[in-house]
Design a protein around this motif. Sequence first.
Motif, PDB file in Angstrom:
ATOM      1  N   HIS A 156       0.806  -1.228   0.000  1.00  0.00           N
ATOM      2  CA  HIS A 156       0.000   0.000   0.000  1.00  0.00           C
ATOM      3  C   HIS A 156       0.841   1.281   0.000  1.00  0.00           C
ATOM      4  CE1 HIS A 156      -3.600  -2.347   0.632  1.00  0.00           C
ATOM      5  NE2 HIS A 156      -3.018  -2.957   1.643  1.00  0.00           N
ATOM      6  N   LYS A 157       2.117   1.180  -0.289  1.00  0.00           N
ATOM      7  CA  LYS A 157       3.020   2.323  -0.178  1.00  0.00           C
ATOM      8  C   LYS A 157       2.563   3.525  -0.999  1.00  0.00           C
ATOM      9  CE  LYS A 157       7.829   3.631  -0.318  1.00  0.00           C
ATOM     10  NZ  LYS A 157       9.200   3.174  -0.441  1.00  0.00           N
ATOM     11  N   TYR A 158       2.082   3.301  -2.216  1.00  0.00           N
ATOM     12  CA  TYR A 158       1.702   4.408  -3.093  1.00  0.00           C
ATOM     13  C   TYR A 158       0.196   4.459  -3.361  1.00  0.00           C
ATOM     14  CZ  TYR A 158       6.706   4.845  -3.794  1.00  0.00           C
ATOM     15  OH  TYR A 158       8.050   5.015  -3.592  1.00  0.00           O
ATOM     16  N   ASP A 159      -0.606   3.891  -2.490  1.00  0.00           N
ATOM     17  CA  ASP A 159      -2.056   3.871  -2.695  1.00  0.00           C
ATOM     18  C   ASP A 159      -2.642   5.273  -2.893  1.00  0.00           C
ATOM     19  OD1 ASP A 159      -2.093   1.137  -2.573  1.00  0.00           O
ATOM     20  OD2 ASP A 159      -3.363   1.006  -0.788  1.00  0.00           O
ATOM     21  N   GLN A 160      -2.221   6.231  -2.102  1.00  0.00           N
ATOM     22  CA  GLN A 160      -2.765   7.586  -2.231  1.00  0.00           C
ATOM     23  C   GLN A 160      -2.454   8.182  -3.590  1.00  0.00           C
ATOM     24  OE1 GLN A 160      -1.412   9.927   1.145  1.00  0.00           O
ATOM     25  NE2 GLN A 160      -3.524  10.019   1.871  1.00  0.00           N
ATOM     26  N   ARG A 161      -1.220   7.995  -4.050  1.00  0.00           N
ATOM     27  CA  ARG A 161      -0.830   8.526  -5.357  1.00  0.00           C
ATOM     28  C   ARG A 161      -1.648   7.862  -6.463  1.00  0.00           C
ATOM     29  NH1 ARG A 161       5.673   9.187  -5.785  1.00  0.00           N
ATOM     30  NH2 ARG A 161       5.073   9.671  -7.932  1.00  0.00           N
ATOM     31  N   LEU A 162      -1.810   6.545  -6.368  1.00  0.00           N
ATOM     32  CA  LEU A 162      -2.558   5.820  -7.398  1.00  0.00           C
ATOM     33  C   LEU A 162      -4.035   6.210  -7.375  1.00  0.00           C
ATOM     34  CD1 LEU A 162      -0.846   2.334  -7.003  1.00  0.00           C
ATOM     35  CD2 LEU A 162      -0.517   3.965  -8.870  1.00  0.00           C
ATOM     36  N   GLU A 163      -4.587   6.383  -6.195  1.00  0.00           N
ATOM     37  CA  GLU A 163      -5.995   6.773  -6.081  1.00  0.00           C
ATOM     38  C   GLU A 163      -6.222   8.174  -6.655  1.00  0.00           C
ATOM     39  OE1 GLU A 163      -9.622   6.322  -2.892  1.00  0.00           O
ATOM     40  OE2 GLU A 163      -7.565   6.304  -2.139  1.00  0.00           O
ATOM     41  N   ARG A 164      -5.303   9.101  -6.360  1.00  0.00           N
ATOM     42  CA  ARG A 164      -5.415  10.452  -6.917  1.00  0.00           C
ATOM     43  C   ARG A 164      -5.274  10.440  -8.435  1.00  0.00           C
ATOM     44  NH1 ARG A 164      -1.169  13.183  -3.812  1.00  0.00           N
ATOM     45  NH2 ARG A 164      -1.509  11.928  -1.996  1.00  0.00           N
ATOM     46  N   ALA A 165      -4.386   9.593  -8.947  1.00  0.00           N
ATOM     47  CA  ALA A 165      -4.210   9.483 -10.397  1.00  0.00           C
ATOM     48  C   ALA A 165      -5.502   8.975 -11.049  1.00  0.00           C
ATOM     49  CB  ALA A 165      -3.048   8.548 -10.708  1.00  0.00           C
ATOM     50  N   GLN A 166      -6.159   8.013 -10.410  1.00  0.00           N
ATOM     51  CA  GLN A 166      -7.420   7.496 -10.945  1.00  0.00           C
ATOM     52  C   GLN A 166      -8.521   8.565 -10.902  1.00  0.00           C
ATOM     53  OE1 GLN A 166      -8.618   3.355 -10.730  1.00  0.00           O
ATOM     54  NE2 GLN A 166     -10.355   4.015  -9.472  1.00  0.00           N
ATOM     55  N   GLN A 167      -8.573   9.325  -9.831  1.00  0.00           N
ATOM     56  CA  GLN A 167      -9.562  10.408  -9.748  1.00  0.00           C
ATOM     57  C   GLN A 167      -9.344  11.413 -10.877  1.00  0.00           C
ATOM     58  OE1 GLN A 167      -8.960  11.813  -5.749  1.00  0.00           O
ATOM     59  NE2 GLN A 167     -10.186  10.184  -4.829  1.00  0.00           N
ATOM     60  N   TRP A 168      -8.094  11.709 -11.158  1.00  0.00           N
ATOM     61  CA  TRP A 168      -7.757  12.632 -12.242  1.00  0.00           C
ATOM     62  C   TRP A 168      -8.234  12.074 -13.587  1.00  0.00           C
ATOM     63  CZ3 TRP A 168      -6.315  17.329 -13.663  1.00  0.00           C
ATOM     64  CH2 TRP A 168      -5.770  17.512 -14.927  1.00  0.00           C
TER      65      TRP A 168
END
Length: 195
Positions: A156-168
């Motif tokens: 889960h290290k980059y979950d926030q980055r990946l989630e924000r990328a998906q929202q974008w």
Amino acid sequence: MRNKHKQFKITEFLMPMRLGDWVRKIAILACLLLLVSCQGKNQLPNNEAQVKIARIVSGQSLEVIGMAEQPNLISQVRLVGIDAPDLRQRPWGEAAKEQLENLIGGAEQSVTLEFDLETKDKIGRTLAYVWKNKVLLNEELVKQGNAMFVERSSNHKYDQRLERAQQWARLMGLGIWNPEKPMHLTPAEFRRQNL
């Protein structure tokens, strides 16, 4: 008498060395500097590996050469935290693979694999975040709408980055999120229906 003795040693120390002694000392110093400079260049943290690309298999899978335990064998790598469309999911599967190829630059290119808690999936592929020129490729695929963010493993290290990328990508209507031509089945649903 003691002072004379100290002065003698100091003057002896300050006396010019022979040319051969200087050359020998300079050569030793140069070798030490060379060794020290070589050590720091390619040293990676324990949770990273520098590898060469053998082949891009899909938008989420690579074959690489140079894994530590098998330096000359091809190893399979799955990009962690994402689920890219199956190649049979047209046109999205091919678009994901093409974007990954473009980001990497093709076979024989070097990338850095970064590992998290879980390093292998249930079929033995290495799970990794893939970096090229300080760009997290997992994130770029999601940001351009060519893959979905999924929380499948304990990584889960980059979950926030990946989630924000998906929202974008969703907000911008990119790739699989294009409102005019959306992908109707997630990659996992597609694979289950098309075994």
